[in-house]
Each structure stands twice: as C-alpha cells, then as structure tokens.
Write a protein that holds these residues in place. Sequence first.
Motif, mmCIF file in Angstrom:
data_model
loop_
_atom_site.group_PDB
_atom_site.id
_atom_site.type_symbol
_atom_site.label_atom_id
_atom_site.label_comp_id
_atom_site.label_asym_id
_atom_site.label_seq_id
_atom_site.Cartn_x
_atom_site.Cartn_y
_atom_site.Cartn_z
ATOM 1 N N ARG A 1 38.015 32.860 40.013
ATOM 2 C CA ARG A 1 37.758 32.025 38.835
ATOM 3 C C ARG A 1 38.274 30.606 39.043
ATOM 4 N N ARG A 2 39.432 30.495 39.659
ATOM 5 C CA ARG A 2 40.005 29.173 39.941
ATOM 6 C C ARG A 2 39.084 28.355 40.832
ATOM 7 N N GLN B 1 34.387 21.273 38.420
ATOM 8 C CA GLN B 1 35.033 20.240 37.612
ATOM 9 C C GLN B 1 35.908 19.248 38.376
ATOM 10 N N LEU B 2 36.296 19.544 39.594
ATOM 11 C CA LEU B 2 37.335 18.767 40.266
ATOM 12 C C LEU B 2 36.942 17.312 40.499
ATOM 13 N N CYS C 1 51.999 25.719 30.835
ATOM 14 C CA CYS C 1 51.612 26.379 32.078
ATOM 15 C C CYS C 1 51.827 25.445 33.267
ATOM 16 N N ILE C 2 51.429 24.187 33.113
ATOM 17 C CA ILE C 2 51.620 23.212 34.186
ATOM 18 C C ILE C 2 53.099 23.046 34.498
ATOM 19 N N GLU D 1 45.426 20.167 38.604
ATOM 20 C CA GLU D 1 46.389 20.907 37.785
ATOM 21 C C GLU D 1 45.817 21.363 36.438
ATOM 22 N N PRO D 2 45.145 20.501 35.663
ATOM 23 C CA PRO D 2 44.598 20.982 34.381
ATOM 24 C C PRO D 2 43.556 22.080 34.559
ATOM 25 N N ILE D 3 42.753 21.980 35.610
ATOM 26 C CA ILE D 3 41.701 22.971 35.855
ATOM 27 C C ILE D 3 42.309 24.317 36.225
#
Length: 220
Positions: A80-81, A88-89, A45-46, A22-24
């Motif tokens: 991009r996501r 990073q995940l 946003c979250i 979620e943060p990413i």
Amino acid sequence: MPLRPRFDAMLFDCDGVLVDSEPIVNQVLRDEVAAFGWEMSIEQCIQTFVGASLEGVQARVEQHTGRSVGQGWVDEFTRRRDAALREQLQLIPGAAELVAAADEAFEGRIACASNSERAKVELQLEKTGLLAHFTGKIFSAAETGPAKPSPAVYLAAAESMGPAAQRPLVLEDSPSGVRAGKAANAYVVALAATVNPEALVGAGADVVVDSLSEVRDLIG
C-alpha cells in the motif's frame, strides 16, 4: 575560478530531505496501525516514526500494542505504501537543483544513505527524476548494518568514495539521522521540515535550515 568547496563529498538522507514522502507513508501507516487499536493523527504518526527503518516501525508497533506484527502485515503495508508513493510522491522544493549542484561541485562524490530498504529508495528517486544522479550510490541500512542512529550507512557511503571523501557534508531531517551523521564524523545540516528545530540541535546538528536553498551556499 570558483573556490574549492569547504567539503569534499555530500551524503543525502532520502525521506523528508529529497522527497516529500513522510505525509504519504504515514497516512498509510496510520491506517495500518489503527487496525491494531493504535489511534493517532498523521502528525503524531510522523513524530513517532520519523527516521525509522521498516524493522523499527514493526518493533515499535509491537511494543506499543503488545501484539505480534507478522510478515503478512509488513507485506501489505509495503504494498500500500509503494502504491501511494507511485501515485503521489513529489520532490522537496529545491531538491533537484541542490542534487545537481552537489553532483557537479563534488565531482560525483554524492550518495543517498537511508534507513529505508533499497527498493523504496530506488522507487522514490526514479519517480522524482533523481535516480541518474545516484546510480551505484544508494546505501540502505537494511544492507549495511544497524539502522540510524548507528553511523554504519553513512560510513559505508563515505568509504565507497575512497580517500577523496574525508570531509563529508550530511543532509538530514531527523534526530536519529543527525546522530548517525555526527557519529560518522560528518558536518550535519538538518532540514527542519517535520521535526522541531530544537530537537535537531539537541541531536547535534551543526546547522538547522528551513529550506534546501539555504544548503546551496554551503557547497561552494
């Protein structure tokens, strides 16, 4: 001899339950929607988009900004996501241990049922080492029918297991996901990681937990 588990199958959401995506994702999404004049923090946003499908995100942005979000925007956001996720995940703490325990306790009757598109779910599970547990057991609302809070994706996952999966345990983290699980006649445990616990209770969660270690005791 161990006691038989109270439930006979376990259905996992993915984002915010198994992987800390979620943060990413929302960092990327925040930057993308800012281009349309919608400024917000990552936390806002979250809260706005938690549990939403890609189509749901697109519709919400169009509704709020009054501007059409074309396929080009969707494609760029997805690119991009996914790049950020690959870099990073990480797993939600305790996810690997819980999935392994559930896979054993329910004799393989586990599945991952997500609003996200299949490619994203597979990317995330492969990146974090969980994909082997869910081979052939990934269900996306983009394929099964309406997104959560519709129960369609959970019903499809449970039905794939046949009559042995009559008492599924669902693990969720969003109000829409909780409603989907309850509508599928499942016992729903909600992880209060990104959403206020009261909102999860209000959506119908049977139990709200603060960590995945608390879920382990429920599966026998």
